[in-house]
Design a protein around this motif. Sequence first.
Motif, PDB file in Angstrom:
ATOM      1  N   PRO A  65       0.834  -1.205   0.000  1.00  0.00           N
ATOM      2  CA  PRO A  65       0.000   0.000   0.000  1.00  0.00           C
ATOM      3  C   PRO A  65       0.869   1.256   0.000  1.00  0.00           C
ATOM      4  O   PRO A  65       1.907   1.295   0.656  1.00  0.00           O
ATOM      5  CB  PRO A  65      -0.813  -0.113   1.292  1.00  0.00           C
ATOM      6  CG  PRO A  65      -0.117  -1.114   2.131  1.00  0.00           C
ATOM      7  CD  PRO A  65       0.722  -1.972   1.234  1.00  0.00           C
ATOM      8  N   LEU A  66       0.449   2.246  -0.769  1.00  0.00           N
ATOM      9  CA  LEU A  66       1.168   3.516  -0.820  1.00  0.00           C
ATOM     10  C   LEU A  66       0.731   4.393   0.353  1.00  0.00           C
ATOM     11  O   LEU A  66      -0.427   4.355   0.771  1.00  0.00           O
ATOM     12  CB  LEU A  66       0.891   4.228  -2.144  1.00  0.00           C
ATOM     13  CG  LEU A  66       1.271   3.471  -3.411  1.00  0.00           C
ATOM     14  CD1 LEU A  66       0.880   4.272  -4.644  1.00  0.00           C
ATOM     15  CD2 LEU A  66       2.754   3.145  -3.427  1.00  0.00           C
ATOM     16  N   ALA A  67       1.631   5.203   0.881  1.00  0.00           N
ATOM     17  CA  ALA A  67       1.309   6.092   2.000  1.00  0.00           C
ATOM     18  C   ALA A  67       0.214   7.073   1.605  1.00  0.00           C
ATOM     19  O   ALA A  67      -0.682   7.378   2.394  1.00  0.00           O
ATOM     20  CB  ALA A  67       2.563   6.837   2.466  1.00  0.00           C
ATOM     21  N   THR A  68       0.275   7.571   0.363  1.00  0.00           N
ATOM     22  CA  THR A  68      -0.768   8.438  -0.178  1.00  0.00           C
ATOM     23  C   THR A  68      -1.058   7.972  -1.604  1.00  0.00           C
ATOM     24  O   THR A  68      -0.145   7.515  -2.308  1.00  0.00           O
ATOM     25  CB  THR A  68      -0.344   9.920  -0.209  1.00  0.00           C
ATOM     26  OG1 THR A  68       0.850  10.048  -0.971  1.00  0.00           O
ATOM     27  CG2 THR A  68      -0.104  10.454   1.194  1.00  0.00           C
ATOM     28  N   PRO A  69      -2.296   8.062  -2.055  1.00  0.00           N
ATOM     29  CA  PRO A  69      -2.617   7.635  -3.420  1.00  0.00           C
ATOM     30  C   PRO A  69      -1.825   8.428  -4.465  1.00  0.00           C
ATOM     31  O   PRO A  69      -1.573   9.620  -4.294  1.00  0.00           O
ATOM     32  CB  PRO A  69      -4.114   7.928  -3.553  1.00  0.00           C
ATOM     33  CG  PRO A  69      -4.622   7.942  -2.151  1.00  0.00           C
ATOM     34  CD  PRO A  69      -3.488   8.492  -1.323  1.00  0.00           C
ATOM     35  N   PHE A  70      -1.407   7.735  -5.519  1.00  0.00           N
ATOM     36  CA  PHE A  70      -0.673   8.340  -6.621  1.00  0.00           C
ATOM     37  C   PHE A  70      -1.669   8.638  -7.728  1.00  0.00           C
ATOM     38  O   PHE A  70      -2.267   7.733  -8.281  1.00  0.00           O
ATOM     39  CB  PHE A  70       0.411   7.381  -7.103  1.00  0.00           C
ATOM     40  CG  PHE A  70       1.194   7.892  -8.270  1.00  0.00           C
ATOM     41  CD1 PHE A  70       2.100   8.929  -8.123  1.00  0.00           C
ATOM     42  CD2 PHE A  70       1.023   7.338  -9.534  1.00  0.00           C
ATOM     43  CE1 PHE A  70       2.831   9.405  -9.204  1.00  0.00           C
ATOM     44  CE2 PHE A  70       1.744   7.800 -10.623  1.00  0.00           C
ATOM     45  CZ  PHE A  70       2.646   8.830 -10.458  1.00  0.00           C
ATOM     46  N   ARG A  71      -1.887   9.934  -8.036  1.00  0.00           N
ATOM     47  CA  ARG A  71      -2.880  10.335  -9.014  1.00  0.00           C
ATOM     48  C   ARG A  71      -2.208  10.922 -10.251  1.00  0.00           C
ATOM     49  O   ARG A  71      -1.375  11.808 -10.151  1.00  0.00           O
ATOM     50  CB  ARG A  71      -3.803  11.393  -8.436  1.00  0.00           C
ATOM     51  CG  ARG A  71      -4.724  10.942  -7.345  1.00  0.00           C
ATOM     52  CD  ARG A  71      -5.545  12.101  -6.821  1.00  0.00           C
ATOM     53  NE  ARG A  71      -6.508  11.969  -5.789  1.00  0.00           N
ATOM     54  CZ  ARG A  71      -6.768  10.989  -4.981  1.00  0.00           C
ATOM     55  NH1 ARG A  71      -6.098   9.916  -5.070  1.00  0.00           N
ATOM     56  NH2 ARG A  71      -7.689  11.025  -4.059  1.00  0.00           N
ATOM     57  N   ILE A  72      -2.621  10.410 -11.419  1.00  0.00           N
ATOM     58  CA  ILE A  72      -2.223  10.993 -12.696  1.00  0.00           C
ATOM     59  C   ILE A  72      -3.456  10.998 -13.583  1.00  0.00           C
ATOM     60  O   ILE A  72      -4.511  10.501 -13.189  1.00  0.00           O
ATOM     61  CB  ILE A  72      -1.045  10.224 -13.360  1.00  0.00           C
ATOM     62  CG1 ILE A  72      -1.419   8.761 -13.591  1.00  0.00           C
ATOM     63  CG2 ILE A  72       0.209  10.337 -12.518  1.00  0.00           C
ATOM     64  CD1 ILE A  72      -0.366   7.986 -14.361  1.00  0.00           C
ATOM     65  N   SER A  73      -3.337  11.529 -14.785  1.00  0.00           N
ATOM     66  CA  SER A  73      -4.502  11.668 -15.667  1.00  0.00           C
ATOM     67  C   SER A  73      -5.157  10.325 -15.996  1.00  0.00           C
ATOM     68  O   SER A  73      -6.350  10.266 -16.262  1.00  0.00           O
ATOM     69  CB  SER A  73      -4.110  12.389 -16.957  1.00  0.00           C
ATOM     70  OG  SER A  73      -3.140  11.641 -17.661  1.00  0.00           O
TER      71      SER A  73
END
Length: 103
Positions: free
Chosen positions: A13-21
Amino acid sequence: MPPILSAEHRSWPLATPFRISRGVKESAEVVVVSIREGERTGRGEGAPYARYAPKASYVEPAVLSEGVDHLFVNGVPMIDAGRAADALAGRVIRHRPPAGTCP
């Protein structure tokens, strides 16, 4: 004794979500690989990428992926012209995490 190779799937799991287009990623799906020879162990990880065609499985973890023509570890070719080289280029990293901090 010949080297022992192992590979396993992990979902971190990532510490914070990774957002891209193209979307949001909440975990990293990786393959953790280790090779052991005697008392020495080398470890690495990799993540699937659409450009490459993974071929390895739990039954045949040493099968090379399509699309990987060259791979260097510490400056030593491990895959050259799409073929595995007979080399162990990593180094042992000794670390014992505190109890309960590592799955």
